[in-house]
Design an enzyme around this catalytic site. Sequence first.
Site, PDB file in Angstrom:
ATOM      1  N   SER A 250     -34.685  51.646  27.711  1.00 47.83           N
ATOM      2  CA  SER A 250     -33.738  51.432  28.809  1.00 47.83           C
ATOM      3  C   SER A 250     -34.556  51.322  30.091  1.00 47.83           C
ATOM      4  CB  SER A 250     -32.802  52.637  28.908  1.00 47.83           C
ATOM      5  OG  SER A 250     -32.124  52.665  30.152  1.00 47.83           O
TER       6      SER A 250
ATOM      7  N   TYR B  62     -30.512  61.778  29.100  1.00 53.95           N
ATOM      8  CA  TYR B  62     -30.720  60.370  28.739  1.00 53.95           C
ATOM      9  C   TYR B  62     -32.051  59.866  29.299  1.00 53.95           C
ATOM     10  CZ  TYR B  62     -29.457  55.401  28.091  1.00 53.95           C
ATOM     11  OH  TYR B  62     -29.431  54.082  27.707  1.00 53.95           O
TER      12      TYR B  62
HETATM   13  P1  NAD Z   1     -22.754  51.503  21.769  1.00 44.43           P
HETATM   14  O1  NAD Z   1     -22.020  52.754  22.077  1.00 44.43           O
HETATM   15  O2  NAD Z   1     -22.043  50.201  21.745  1.00 44.43           O
HETATM   16  O3  NAD Z   1     -23.496  51.659  20.367  1.00 44.43           O
HETATM   17  C1  NAD Z   1     -24.129  52.861  20.005  1.00 44.43           C
HETATM   18  C2  NAD Z   1     -24.296  52.869  18.503  1.00 44.43           C
HETATM   19  O4  NAD Z   1     -24.926  54.105  18.127  1.00 44.43           O
HETATM   20  C3  NAD Z   1     -22.985  52.808  17.745  1.00 44.43           C
HETATM   21  O5  NAD Z   1     -23.138  52.027  16.578  1.00 44.43           O
HETATM   22  C4  NAD Z   1     -22.734  54.269  17.379  1.00 44.43           C
HETATM   23  O6  NAD Z   1     -21.898  54.439  16.251  1.00 44.43           O
HETATM   24  C5  NAD Z   1     -24.164  54.691  17.090  1.00 44.43           C
HETATM   25  N1  NAD Z   1     -24.363  56.134  17.081  1.00 44.43           N
HETATM   26  C6  NAD Z   1     -24.021  57.042  18.034  1.00 44.43           C
HETATM   27  N2  NAD Z   1     -24.337  58.273  17.622  1.00 44.43           N
HETATM   28  C7  NAD Z   1     -24.885  58.140  16.384  1.00 44.43           C
HETATM   29  C8  NAD Z   1     -25.389  59.057  15.445  1.00 44.43           C
HETATM   30  N3  NAD Z   1     -25.412  60.386  15.677  1.00 44.43           N
HETATM   31  N4  NAD Z   1     -25.867  58.576  14.269  1.00 44.43           N
HETATM   32  C9  NAD Z   1     -25.826  57.251  13.997  1.00 44.43           C
HETATM   33  N5  NAD Z   1     -25.364  56.333  14.862  1.00 44.43           N
HETATM   34  C10 NAD Z   1     -24.890  56.788  16.044  1.00 44.43           C
HETATM   35  O7  NAD Z   1     -23.961  51.478  22.795  1.00 44.43           O
HETATM   36  P2  NAD Z   1     -25.006  50.354  23.241  1.00 44.43           P
HETATM   37  O8  NAD Z   1     -24.795  50.140  24.683  1.00 44.43           O
HETATM   38  O9  NAD Z   1     -25.021  49.199  22.323  1.00 44.43           O
HETATM   39  O10 NAD Z   1     -26.339  51.195  23.122  1.00 44.43           O
HETATM   40  C11 NAD Z   1     -27.302  50.975  22.121  1.00 44.43           C
HETATM   41  C12 NAD Z   1     -28.645  51.456  22.638  1.00 44.43           C
HETATM   42  O11 NAD Z   1     -28.984  50.710  23.795  1.00 44.43           O
HETATM   43  C13 NAD Z   1     -28.680  52.927  23.045  1.00 44.43           C
HETATM   44  O12 NAD Z   1     -29.920  53.501  22.644  1.00 44.43           O
HETATM   45  C14 NAD Z   1     -28.592  52.851  24.551  1.00 44.43           C
HETATM   46  O13 NAD Z   1     -29.165  53.969  25.177  1.00 44.43           O
HETATM   47  C15 NAD Z   1     -29.382  51.590  24.815  1.00 44.43           C
HETATM   48  N6  NAD Z   1     -29.132  50.967  26.117  1.00 44.43           N
HETATM   49  C16 NAD Z   1     -27.883  50.542  26.450  1.00 44.43           C
HETATM   50  C17 NAD Z   1     -27.695  49.964  27.704  1.00 44.43           C
HETATM   51  C18 NAD Z   1     -26.354  49.483  28.136  1.00 44.43           C
HETATM   52  O14 NAD Z   1     -26.213  49.196  29.332  1.00 44.43           O
HETATM   53  N7  NAD Z   1     -25.385  49.354  27.261  1.00 44.43           N
HETATM   54  C19 NAD Z   1     -28.754  49.833  28.573  1.00 44.43           C
HETATM   55  C20 NAD Z   1     -30.013  50.266  28.193  1.00 44.43           C
HETATM   56  C21 NAD Z   1     -30.183  50.842  26.956  1.00 44.43           C
END
Ligand code: NAD
Length: 261
Positions: free
Chosen positions: A143, A156
């Site tokens: 991130s 985070y």
């Molecule tokens: P999201 O909530 O759409 O997806 C998260 C996924 O993780 C889901 O499939 C959920 O079921 C799974 N998950 C959560 N807890 C879990 C567990 N204990 N065991 C197994 N699976 C689990 O979120 P996203 O935005 O797609 O985020 C995905 C990654 O990207 C994360 O690591 C997040 O920190 C990172 N990220 C997101 C953003 C953003 O702006 N959305 C920015 C930077 C980084």
Amino acid sequence: MFLKGKTALVTGSTSGIGLACARALAAEGAAVMINGFGNAAAIETERAALAEVSGAGALYSAADVSRPDEIAAMVDACARELGPVDILVNNAGIQHVSPVEDFPPAKWDQIIAINLSSAFHTIHAALPGMKAKGWGRIVNTASAHSLVASPFKSAYVAAKHGIAGLTKTVALETAPFGVTVNCISPGYVWTPLVEAQIPDTMAARGLTREQVINDVLLASQPTKRFVTVEQVAALLLHLCRDDGASITGANLSMDGGWTAM
Ligand code: NAD
């Protein structure tokens, strides 16, 4: 279909960035194991679609990646049923927004377990197979918060800085073995994770929904646009190509200019 014959495991791929990554890998012919929580029927529909697109099989693991024993079982099941993991995408992540003095200690532990320690455990289990084959790709979804901080996101930000350090360390250890290790560091991507943190940010900062979107989230992104999940998946594919073989130990920003400021 340059990934025919490869097997990919994407944690947290029932939604958002992980799902887009799984779709992109399957579209290039990889057998894919998806993982995460959600509606069982919707997950099965997605799994079947991935299997159809890749032609190489797709499986779902319900492993909770906060549990090392479940991670080990997931990596084993992937090797047994689809093939040893060639491409590992550590993507599962959650968020919690709160001033540090009010931050529930159990939430801190959960975020460190899911967003950071899970990547250690998957790598620990999958790396021997990659080294034996002399080829592997590990891509961690970090991130912009692996490089800079924002208030009220202590766990985070700590976990994502940790992912950046883990990435560099394992890249050095695996460089002689044909295995690359990188992290992709998106800014704000429009996914359920971002949507879900809006109410807490409204409460923590006393703002309206529109103010949170424009003055907090996109305030940091000079492009004033959310990153898309497809853009993240496209970079993942590049890292998987032979053209990506010299990129290792990198923290690849995709943040609309955020960390240039
Ligand atoms: P999201 O909530 O759409 O997806 C998260 C996924 O993780 C889901 O499939 C959920 O079921 C799974 N998950 C959560 N807890 C879990 C567990 N204990 N065991 C197994 N699976 C689990 O979120 P996203 O935005 O797609 O985020 C995905 C990654 O990207 C994360 O690591 C997040 O920190 C990172 N990220 C997101 C953003 C953003 O702006 N959305 C920015 C930077 C980084």
